[in-house]
Write a protein that holds these residues in place. Structure first.
Motif, PDB file in Angstrom:
ATOM      1  N   VAL A  68      16.743  20.512 -32.450  1.00 52.70           N
ATOM      2  CA  VAL A  68      16.046  20.548 -33.738  1.00 52.70           C
ATOM      3  C   VAL A  68      14.704  21.255 -33.610  1.00 52.70           C
ATOM      4  CG1 VAL A  68      14.959  19.121 -35.526  1.00 52.70           C
ATOM      5  CG2 VAL A  68      17.214  18.504 -34.637  1.00 52.70           C
ATOM      6  N   GLU A  69      13.974  20.879 -32.550  1.00 54.65           N
ATOM      7  CA  GLU A  69      12.668  21.498 -32.332  1.00 54.65           C
ATOM      8  C   GLU A  69      12.813  22.986 -31.978  1.00 54.65           C
ATOM      9  OE1 GLU A  69      10.814  19.135 -29.371  1.00 54.65           O
ATOM     10  OE2 GLU A  69      10.427  17.430 -30.715  1.00 54.65           O
ATOM     11  N   ALA A  70      13.868  23.295 -31.191  1.00 47.15           N
ATOM     12  CA  ALA A  70      14.098  24.699 -30.824  1.00 47.15           C
ATOM     13  C   ALA A  70      14.431  25.525 -32.063  1.00 47.15           C
ATOM     14  CB  ALA A  70      15.219  24.799 -29.804  1.00 47.15           C
ATOM     15  N   ALA A  71      15.248  24.958 -32.953  1.00 52.38           N
ATOM     16  CA  ALA A  71      15.588  25.672 -34.188  1.00 52.38           C
ATOM     17  C   ALA A  71      14.335  25.947 -35.009  1.00 52.38           C
ATOM     18  CB  ALA A  71      16.588  24.855 -35.002  1.00 52.38           C
ATOM     19  N   LYS A  72      13.461  24.956 -35.084  1.00 55.07           N
ATOM     20  CA  LYS A  72      12.207  25.138 -35.819  1.00 55.07           C
ATOM     21  C   LYS A  72      11.342  26.203 -35.142  1.00 55.07           C
ATOM     22  CE  LYS A  72      10.235  21.445 -37.301  1.00 55.07           C
ATOM     23  NZ  LYS A  72       9.455  20.159 -37.345  1.00 55.07           N
TER      24      LYS A  72
END
Length: 235
Positions: A68-72
């Motif tokens: 999730v953080e990587a996508a952001k």
């Protein structure tokens, strides 16, 4: 050990009918001791297996959060590269602008991949969370059942000791009945009474002898009186 096997064992043990097991046991106390040992061992194994399952779930949750953080993060990089490309294109630097637009596309691809991985993991995480919840509930039931087993065992041991004490007392009472000391006293009393009777008999015999002697003495006295009176008549 698979999660299904763990869950099956936990559920089966938690639902064990202790009273039914005891009814079938030749030695309930020994069976309870063995059940307590088995339960304790199974609880320890189940706790380790559940801990491992929880650990795997936490790792999945961490990976999901990282996705999730990587996508952001990749979304932010794509936006920054796109803006930089627009800025260079406005300045007439088309080649550099295309390079930054390509970087934006790469970042968007990475963002898309991270989002897919996050979405793919979510159903598994939800399923694993439900399994962990059931396992924890099962463990709580097993521990409660173990407490019930221990209480049953303590009750049974206490009752067995009480029954043993009662049997010991009843055996002692039975022995007293068989070897009743009062019967010995009765026999001694009979002996005393017989001795008393003999004494009474001797006394009666002695009294009879004295009476006869005194009767003889009285008879002699009467005879003497008669002789005396006869002499007086003749004189």
């Amino acid at each position: 050990m698979s999660k299904q096997t763990i869950l099956g064992r936990v559920t089966q043990l938690a639902k064990a009918n202790i009273n039914a097991l005891l009814d079938q046991a030749e030695d309930p106390q020994k069976m309870l001791d063995q059940l307590i040992r088995d339960y304790s061992g199974n609880i320890t194994e189940a706790e380790e297996a559940v801990a491992a399952t929880i650990g795997n779930l936490r790792l999945m949750e961490q990976d999901h959060q990282e996705d999730v953080e990587a996508a952001k993060e990749w979304g932010g990089k794509a936006l920054a590269a796109s803006r930089k490309g627009d800025e260079l294109r406005s300045a007439g630097q088309v080649t550099e602008a295309d390079r930054f637009d390509n970087l934006a596309k790469v970042a968007l691809g990475r963002q898309l991949q991270s989002e897919k991985e996050a979405r793919t993991a979510e159903p598994t995480i939800a399923a694993q969370t439900e399994v962990v919840s059931k396992l924890r509930t099962g463990l709580d039931q097993m521990k409660a059942k173990l407490g019930e087993l221990q209480a049953k065992r303590d009750e049974l041991v206490a009752r067995a000791k009480s029954a043993q004490a009662q049997n010991t007392m009843m055996d002692a009472v039975k022995n007293i009945d068989v070897l009743d000391p009062t019967s010995e006293l009765s026999r001694f009393e009979d002996k005393v009474r017989r001795e008393e009777a003999r004494a009474m008999g001797k006394q009666e015999l002695a009294a009879s002898s004295l009476d006869a002697q005194f009767e003889q003495l009285d008879a002699l006295g009467d005879s003497a009186e008669i002789e005396a009176r006869l002499a007086a008549l003749k004189g």
